[in-house]
Scaffold this motif. Structure first.
Motif, mmCIF file in Angstrom:
data_model
loop_
_atom_site.group_PDB
_atom_site.id
_atom_site.type_symbol
_atom_site.label_atom_id
_atom_site.label_comp_id
_atom_site.label_asym_id
_atom_site.label_seq_id
_atom_site.Cartn_x
_atom_site.Cartn_y
_atom_site.Cartn_z
ATOM 1 N N VAL A 151 0.766 -1.218 -0.013
ATOM 2 C CA VAL A 151 0.079 0.038 -0.194
ATOM 3 C C VAL A 151 0.940 1.378 0.095
ATOM 4 C CG1 VAL A 151 -1.657 1.307 1.412
ATOM 5 C CG2 VAL A 151 -1.910 -1.206 0.976
ATOM 6 N N MET A 170 -5.808 4.318 5.831
ATOM 7 C CA MET A 170 -5.194 3.265 5.379
ATOM 8 C C MET A 170 -3.844 3.065 6.180
ATOM 9 S SD MET A 170 -7.523 1.152 3.737
ATOM 10 C CE MET A 170 -6.271 0.116 2.966
ATOM 11 N N ASP A 183 -2.511 -0.209 7.184
ATOM 12 C CA ASP A 183 -2.365 -1.580 6.034
ATOM 13 C C ASP A 183 -0.937 -0.991 5.071
ATOM 14 O OD1 ASP A 183 -4.557 -3.257 6.513
ATOM 15 O OD2 ASP A 183 -5.686 -1.413 6.509
ATOM 16 N N ARG A 227 1.116 -3.808 3.891
ATOM 17 C CA ARG A 227 0.418 -5.012 3.334
ATOM 18 C C ARG A 227 0.435 -4.802 1.783
ATOM 19 N NH1 ARG A 227 -5.621 -5.846 5.216
ATOM 20 N NH2 ARG A 227 -5.163 -7.755 4.083
ATOM 21 N N LEU A 284 -6.075 -6.631 -0.178
ATOM 22 C CA LEU A 284 -6.999 -5.827 0.520
ATOM 23 C C LEU A 284 -8.394 -6.040 -0.360
ATOM 24 C CD1 LEU A 284 -4.980 -2.220 0.047
ATOM 25 C CD2 LEU A 284 -5.337 -3.627 1.937
ATOM 26 N N ASP A 334 -11.003 -0.949 0.111
ATOM 27 C CA ASP A 334 -9.889 -0.356 0.683
ATOM 28 C C ASP A 334 -8.875 -0.091 -0.432
ATOM 29 O OD1 ASP A 334 -10.616 -0.478 3.159
ATOM 30 O OD2 ASP A 334 -9.663 -2.785 3.618
#
Length: 262
Positions: free
Chosen positions: A95, A134, A137, A140, A145, A149
């Motif tokens: 992300v 976000m 995350d 990640r 997701l 998201d």
């Protein structure tokens, strides 16, 4: 403050008029929705503002500067961000890396991409992710997701260029109803806080009438109505050619939805 001025844009494809004397404005911090049936000219209008389509005539002005007919990348550089109907992200990257890549590109540091890209602008990327909910995350992979998201990440990527104007093409497409409400409320908050003008197309009547400050209704390339959600909802021609009975009920439902606190 008026941010975007679209003045008498025209575009024809052969014998078909995709846009005819299209004129409107978008103010800083305002959300303006462009709605209409399929083939109404919404995509053409968006393309002329964003630089993907060159108008036959007319003028587009951003913050007092003419941008008519410029290439899309030049328009992006001048402060026009964009999100797409199908989210445009790098699914194998994290992300945070997605947002960092947008920052690297906007700052013109692509020559450093392979040397230290994972360290470049990380703090700024995290701040942008915090703004769209976000940050937790950040490390990640995007592939893990939920789609709602991913849309939030795409919004953070669009914000990385510090846009004055944000073009959003069907922002809630493919999302569950609760996700749609969350994304549109987030977008409205970001627009107000950052004083970003937002021009968006959307087929979801609930999303349009709940979150747009003003609406433009296009039919066969012409604007047949423009104004607040209340005035457009009550317009007899809009009911006849676009909303219909079911759409009018959805618009009334949206009116009740927007009155519910976030």
């Amino acid at each position: 403050m008026t941010l975007l001025v679209v003045d008498r844009l025209n575009k024809r494809y052969g014998g078909v008029s995709a846009a005819k004397e299209v004129s409107f404005t978008v103010a800083a911090g305002e959300m303006v929705a462009v709605i209409g049936p399929n083939g109404a000219g919404k995509s053409t209008t968006f393309g002329m503002v964003g630089g993907q389509v060159k108008p036959d005539s007319g003028m587009v002005t951003l913050d007092g500067e003419a941008i008519t007919g410029l290439p899309s990348r030049a328009i992006w550089r001048k402060g026009v961000g964009r999100t797409f109907q199908i989210a445009q992200t790098f699914v194998t990257m994290t992300v945070a890396e997605n947002v960092q890549m947008a920052l690297v590109s906007h700052r013109g540091r692509t020559r450093h991409l392979f040397a230290d890209a994972t360290r470049l602008y990380r703090d700024e990327a995290l701040a942008l992710l915090d703004g769209v909910g976000m940050r937790a995350d950040a490390d990640r992979p995007v592939s893990e997701l939920a789609y709602g998201d991913v849309k939030r990440v795409e919004l953070a990527v669009a914000l990385a260029s510090g846009p004055k104007l944000l073009l959003m093409d069907e922002p809630t497409a493919g999302m569950a109803p609760k996700e749609r409400v969350g994304l549109m409320r987030l977008t409205a908050r970001v627009a107000r806080e950052r004083r970003i003008g937002v021009l968006f197309t959307e087929h979801d009547i609930d999303a349009v009438f709940s979150h747009a400050d003003r609406l433009l209704v296009l039919v066969r390339g012409e604007i047949i109505a423009a104004g607040t959600p209340e005035s457009v909802r009550a317009d007899p021609r809009v009911k006849q050619v676009y909303l219909g009975e079911a759409g009018a009920r959805a618009a009334e439902r949206a009116k009740r939805l927007v009155e519910v606190p976030a």
